[in-house]
Design an enzyme around this catalytic site. Sequence first.
Site, PDB file in Angstrom:
ATOM      1  N   ARG A 214       3.877   0.684  -8.111  1.00  0.00           N
ATOM      2  CA  ARG A 214       4.223   1.147  -6.562  1.00  0.00           C
ATOM      3  C   ARG A 214       5.106   2.210  -5.929  1.00  0.00           C
ATOM      4  O   ARG A 214       5.981   1.565  -5.579  1.00  0.00           O
ATOM      5  CB  ARG A 214       4.089   0.672  -5.049  1.00  0.00           C
ATOM      6  CG  ARG A 214       2.270   0.031  -5.571  1.00  0.00           C
ATOM      7  CD  ARG A 214       1.910  -0.498  -4.234  1.00  0.00           C
ATOM      8  NE  ARG A 214       1.698   0.702  -3.162  1.00  0.00           N
ATOM      9  CZ  ARG A 214       0.423  -0.876  -1.851  1.00  0.00           C
ATOM     10  NH1 ARG A 214       0.679  -1.854  -1.307  1.00  0.00           N
ATOM     11  NH2 ARG A 214       0.748   0.017  -0.852  1.00  0.00           N
ATOM     12  N   PRO A 215       5.688   3.436  -7.193  1.00  0.00           N
ATOM     13  CA  PRO A 215       6.726   3.909  -7.119  1.00  0.00           C
ATOM     14  C   PRO A 215       7.056   4.410  -5.328  1.00  0.00           C
ATOM     15  O   PRO A 215       6.543   4.486  -4.691  1.00  0.00           O
ATOM     16  CB  PRO A 215       6.904   5.126  -7.764  1.00  0.00           C
ATOM     17  CG  PRO A 215       6.030   4.995  -8.245  1.00  0.00           C
ATOM     18  CD  PRO A 215       4.585   3.567  -7.527  1.00  0.00           C
ATOM     19  N   ILE A 216       8.992   5.245  -5.408  1.00  0.00           N
ATOM     20  CA  ILE A 216       8.588   5.615  -3.838  1.00  0.00           C
ATOM     21  C   ILE A 216       9.420   6.588  -4.121  1.00  0.00           C
ATOM     22  O   ILE A 216      10.040   8.198  -3.361  1.00  0.00           O
ATOM     23  CB  ILE A 216       9.970   4.762  -3.014  1.00  0.00           C
ATOM     24  CG1 ILE A 216      10.676   4.468  -4.135  1.00  0.00           C
ATOM     25  CG2 ILE A 216       8.954   3.953  -2.709  1.00  0.00           C
ATOM     26  CD1 ILE A 216      12.074   4.251  -2.599  1.00  0.00           C
ATOM     27  N   ASP A 217       9.419   7.230  -5.338  1.00  0.00           N
ATOM     28  CA  ASP A 217       9.596   8.471  -6.569  1.00  0.00           C
ATOM     29  C   ASP A 217       9.751   9.983  -5.181  1.00  0.00           C
ATOM     30  O   ASP A 217      10.520  10.809  -4.828  1.00  0.00           O
ATOM     31  CB  ASP A 217       8.955   9.334  -7.740  1.00  0.00           C
ATOM     32  CG  ASP A 217       7.928   9.398  -7.348  1.00  0.00           C
ATOM     33  OD1 ASP A 217       6.391   8.321  -7.037  1.00  0.00           O
ATOM     34  OD2 ASP A 217       6.835   9.418  -8.896  1.00  0.00           O
ATOM     35  N   LEU A 218       8.003   9.825  -4.336  1.00  0.00           N
ATOM     36  CA  LEU A 218       7.886  11.456  -3.881  1.00  0.00           C
ATOM     37  C   LEU A 218       8.065  11.391  -2.495  1.00  0.00           C
ATOM     38  O   LEU A 218       8.803  11.960  -1.623  1.00  0.00           O
ATOM     39  CB  LEU A 218       6.014  11.105  -3.729  1.00  0.00           C
ATOM     40  CG  LEU A 218       5.665  10.911  -4.820  1.00  0.00           C
ATOM     41  CD1 LEU A 218       3.847  10.999  -4.365  1.00  0.00           C
ATOM     42  CD2 LEU A 218       5.621  12.231  -5.663  1.00  0.00           C
TER      43      LEU A 218
ATOM     44  N   ARG B 129       7.049  -3.455   1.714  1.00  0.00           N
ATOM     45  CA  ARG B 129       6.747  -2.275   1.502  1.00  0.00           C
ATOM     46  C   ARG B 129       7.770  -1.090   2.475  1.00  0.00           C
ATOM     47  O   ARG B 129       8.089  -0.037   1.936  1.00  0.00           O
ATOM     48  CB  ARG B 129       5.703  -1.780   0.456  1.00  0.00           C
ATOM     49  CG  ARG B 129       6.211  -1.106  -0.640  1.00  0.00           C
ATOM     50  CD  ARG B 129       4.868  -0.548  -1.746  1.00  0.00           C
ATOM     51  NE  ARG B 129       4.727   0.530  -1.557  1.00  0.00           N
ATOM     52  CZ  ARG B 129       5.274   1.471  -2.185  1.00  0.00           C
ATOM     53  NH1 ARG B 129       5.875   0.991  -3.502  1.00  0.00           N
ATOM     54  NH2 ARG B 129       5.367   3.162  -1.997  1.00  0.00           N
TER      55      ARG B 129
ATOM     56  N   LYS C 201      -2.535  -1.489  11.806  1.00  0.00           N
ATOM     57  CA  LYS C 201      -1.128  -2.070  10.735  1.00  0.00           C
ATOM     58  C   LYS C 201      -0.705  -0.608  10.969  1.00  0.00           C
ATOM     59  O   LYS C 201       0.184  -0.431  11.604  1.00  0.00           O
ATOM     60  CB  LYS C 201      -1.655  -3.304  10.303  1.00  0.00           C
ATOM     61  CG  LYS C 201      -0.616  -3.474   8.938  1.00  0.00           C
ATOM     62  CD  LYS C 201      -0.094  -4.311   7.609  1.00  0.00           C
ATOM     63  CE  LYS C 201      -1.172  -4.074   6.999  1.00  0.00           C
ATOM     64  NZ  LYS C 201      -0.137  -3.270   6.252  1.00  0.00           N
ATOM     65  N   ASN C 202      -1.584  -0.148  10.089  1.00  0.00           N
ATOM     66  CA  ASN C 202      -1.329   1.151   9.215  1.00  0.00           C
ATOM     67  C   ASN C 202      -0.763   2.302   9.687  1.00  0.00           C
ATOM     68  O   ASN C 202       0.215   3.092   9.106  1.00  0.00           O
ATOM     69  CB  ASN C 202      -1.969   1.620   7.693  1.00  0.00           C
ATOM     70  CG  ASN C 202      -1.943   0.395   7.140  1.00  0.00           C
ATOM     71  OD1 ASN C 202      -0.767  -0.722   6.999  1.00  0.00           O
ATOM     72  ND2 ASN C 202      -2.796   0.497   5.830  1.00  0.00           N
TER      73      ASN C 202
HETATM   74  C1  UD1 Z   1      -0.575   3.316   2.561  1.00  0.00           C
HETATM   75  C2  UD1 Z   1      -1.843   1.852   2.642  1.00  0.00           C
HETATM   76  C3  UD1 Z   1      -1.523   1.334   1.964  1.00  0.00           C
HETATM   77  C4  UD1 Z   1      -3.044   1.519   1.540  1.00  0.00           C
HETATM   78  C5  UD1 Z   1      -2.301   2.957   1.080  1.00  0.00           C
HETATM   79  C6  UD1 Z   1      -3.692   4.080   0.404  1.00  0.00           C
HETATM   80  C7  UD1 Z   1       0.471   1.649   5.035  1.00  0.00           C
HETATM   81  C8  UD1 Z   1       1.514   0.996   5.543  1.00  0.00           C
HETATM   82  N1  UD1 Z   1      -0.328   1.442   3.708  1.00  0.00           N
HETATM   83  O1  UD1 Z   1       0.267   3.080   1.395  1.00  0.00           O
HETATM   84  O2  UD1 Z   1      -2.228   0.093   3.020  1.00  0.00           O
HETATM   85  O3  UD1 Z   1      -3.746   0.684   0.789  1.00  0.00           O
HETATM   86  O4  UD1 Z   1      -1.871   3.581   1.934  1.00  0.00           O
HETATM   87  O5  UD1 Z   1      -4.247   4.347   0.888  1.00  0.00           O
HETATM   88  O6  UD1 Z   1      -0.062   2.460   5.930  1.00  0.00           O
HETATM   89  N2  UD1 Z   1       2.795   7.204  -5.118  1.00  0.00           N
HETATM   90  C9  UD1 Z   1       3.725   6.841  -5.916  1.00  0.00           C
HETATM   91  N3  UD1 Z   1       5.560   7.269  -5.442  1.00  0.00           N
HETATM   92  C10 UD1 Z   1       5.380   7.328  -4.464  1.00  0.00           C
HETATM   93  C11 UD1 Z   1       4.609   6.642  -3.341  1.00  0.00           C
HETATM   94  C12 UD1 Z   1       3.340   6.543  -4.170  1.00  0.00           C
HETATM   95  O7  UD1 Z   1       3.427   7.565  -6.897  1.00  0.00           O
HETATM   96  O8  UD1 Z   1       6.383   7.619  -3.700  1.00  0.00           O
HETATM   97  C13 UD1 Z   1       1.855   6.409  -5.276  1.00  0.00           C
HETATM   98  C14 UD1 Z   1       0.823   5.237  -5.470  1.00  0.00           C
HETATM   99  O9  UD1 Z   1       1.783   4.272  -5.977  1.00  0.00           O
HETATM  100  C15 UD1 Z   1      -0.304   5.129  -5.098  1.00  0.00           C
HETATM  101  C16 UD1 Z   1      -0.614   6.052  -4.260  1.00  0.00           C
HETATM  102  O10 UD1 Z   1       0.489   7.274  -4.656  1.00  0.00           O
HETATM  103  O11 UD1 Z   1      -0.731   4.947  -6.551  1.00  0.00           O
HETATM  104  C17 UD1 Z   1      -1.048   6.589  -2.958  1.00  0.00           C
HETATM  105  O12 UD1 Z   1      -0.497   5.509  -2.393  1.00  0.00           O
HETATM  106  P1  UD1 Z   1       0.001   6.044  -0.788  1.00  0.00           P
HETATM  107  O13 UD1 Z   1      -0.920   6.422  -0.265  1.00  0.00           O
HETATM  108  O14 UD1 Z   1       1.942   6.216  -1.198  1.00  0.00           O
HETATM  109  O15 UD1 Z   1       0.399   4.745  -0.463  1.00  0.00           O
HETATM  110  P2  UD1 Z   1       1.264   3.519   0.348  1.00  0.00           P
HETATM  111  O16 UD1 Z   1       1.751   4.878   1.359  1.00  0.00           O
HETATM  112  O17 UD1 Z   1       2.303   2.914  -0.012  1.00  0.00           O
END
Ligand code: UD1
Length: 417
Positions: free
Chosen positions: A121-125, A92, A22-23
């Site tokens: 789970r923000p999207i700031d990055l 998401r 899926k991912n």
């Molecule tokens: C992806 C996976 C998910 C998995 C996760 C970690 C998909 C569709 N989903 O989620 O199944 O559990 O990787 O392996 O592939 N964060 C921020 N700001 C951001 C983005 C992330 O602070 O803009 C934080 C998140 O809250 C979290 C950490 O960074 O604490 C890692 O998140 P991330 O690796 O981005 O997870 P996803 O891509 O959402």
Amino acid sequence: MDSIAVVGGNTLNGTVDVSGSKNAALPILFSTLLADGVHQFENVPQLRDIDSTELLLSALNCDIERASHSMTVKVTPPGKPEASYDLVRKMRASILCLGPLLARYGEARVSLPGGCAIGSRPIDLHVQTMQRLGAEIEVEGGYVIAKAKRLQGEQILFERVTVGGTENALMAATLARGTTVIENAAKEPEIVDLVHYLQSMGARIEGEGTSVITIEGVDELVPSTHRIVADRIEAGTLLIAGAITGGCVTVNQCVPSHLQALIDKMRECGFSIHTDEKSVSVDAADEWIGTDVATAPYPSFPTDLQAQFMVLMTQATGTSVITEGIFENRFMHVQELVRLGANITPMAQVAIVRGEPGGLSGAKVMATDLRASACLVLAGLVAEGVTTVNRIYHLDRGYELLERKLAGLGADVKRVS
Ligand code: UD1
């Protein structure tokens, strides 16, 4: 609403095939937006998140055909490069259309995803990355509005490892002018699979699978064909399912090296695990010992297997300390496991599991997120009596007919409407 009823006590034995990831499939499907024409995929899992992606791509003027596990995406430019709240709130990962739309059309309007059961789970990055590549960003009415005539290659240093952030950066940079270097990039196999597809479309990328990825922007990409990599999380879940019932199970059509952290931990517990080119097997075991585990970015132990591993630890001899290092609120399954009789003490990011083989008894439980659902089904396999897992729409987001795969190995499990 469907639920899953499991009668505990059966030993699982046999071989089971793993579906496509899926991912990996989600970012790859969004990457089609980078090139008009017909993209073709094999080994696409049949999941609710794939259905949500199909809806979003259709709203962006793509024509999609699916037959079993094949999928064809015909991309034509959308009227508006926009992903609405109604579509994004369901999943998401929809934020992954931001990079491709912005790179291809010079603008994108993407709804902010809603809250999520496993932390904020923000999207700031994701947003910072697009700004770094030259986009102007506004947040208005719950939407991220991004604009850039043409993105400009840049140095991007992620302050923390982010899978989705790395994917959005990669996709956006393929069509940027000049060179982008992503540092502290995620190394997950799903990133590597995405890069392989982007490369087959003509993208110039090096370093995938390492923490530094270099992208040389090109003017245009062309559609291609691809087979989605096997789902390592489903594979790990099925391996744990066999192990926890004391069975002898082979998980087939997977990439064993993608499961190394789990295999190492299971061996530490005393399980005998064998790998072949495309399969992993666990031998029957009467008992195993508790071991500590901490989740971290790949190649460390995956957060997406934390809940399932915790169930295995409830049946171990001794104590296990489980540390969640990725998400701030990913112990929602603990209270449900405790309702089944598990002895677990959660403390912020750490859970202490005092193993007690045979100590679970069936009850009605509630799935709170995708991996928590799988963990409750696994608990049901060893709990005495019937465990009914409600709210399994979470499970259907990311596991293709898990109950059928488990039943094929001898579990007494069925979906109840
Ligand atoms: C992806 C996976 C998910 C998995 C996760 C970690 C998909 C569709 N989903 O989620 O199944 O559990 O990787 O392996 O592939 N964060 C921020 N700001 C951001 C983005 C992330 O602070 O803009 C934080 C998140 O809250 C979290 C950490 O960074 O604490 C890692 O998140 P991330 O690796 O981005 O997870 P996803 O891509 O959402």
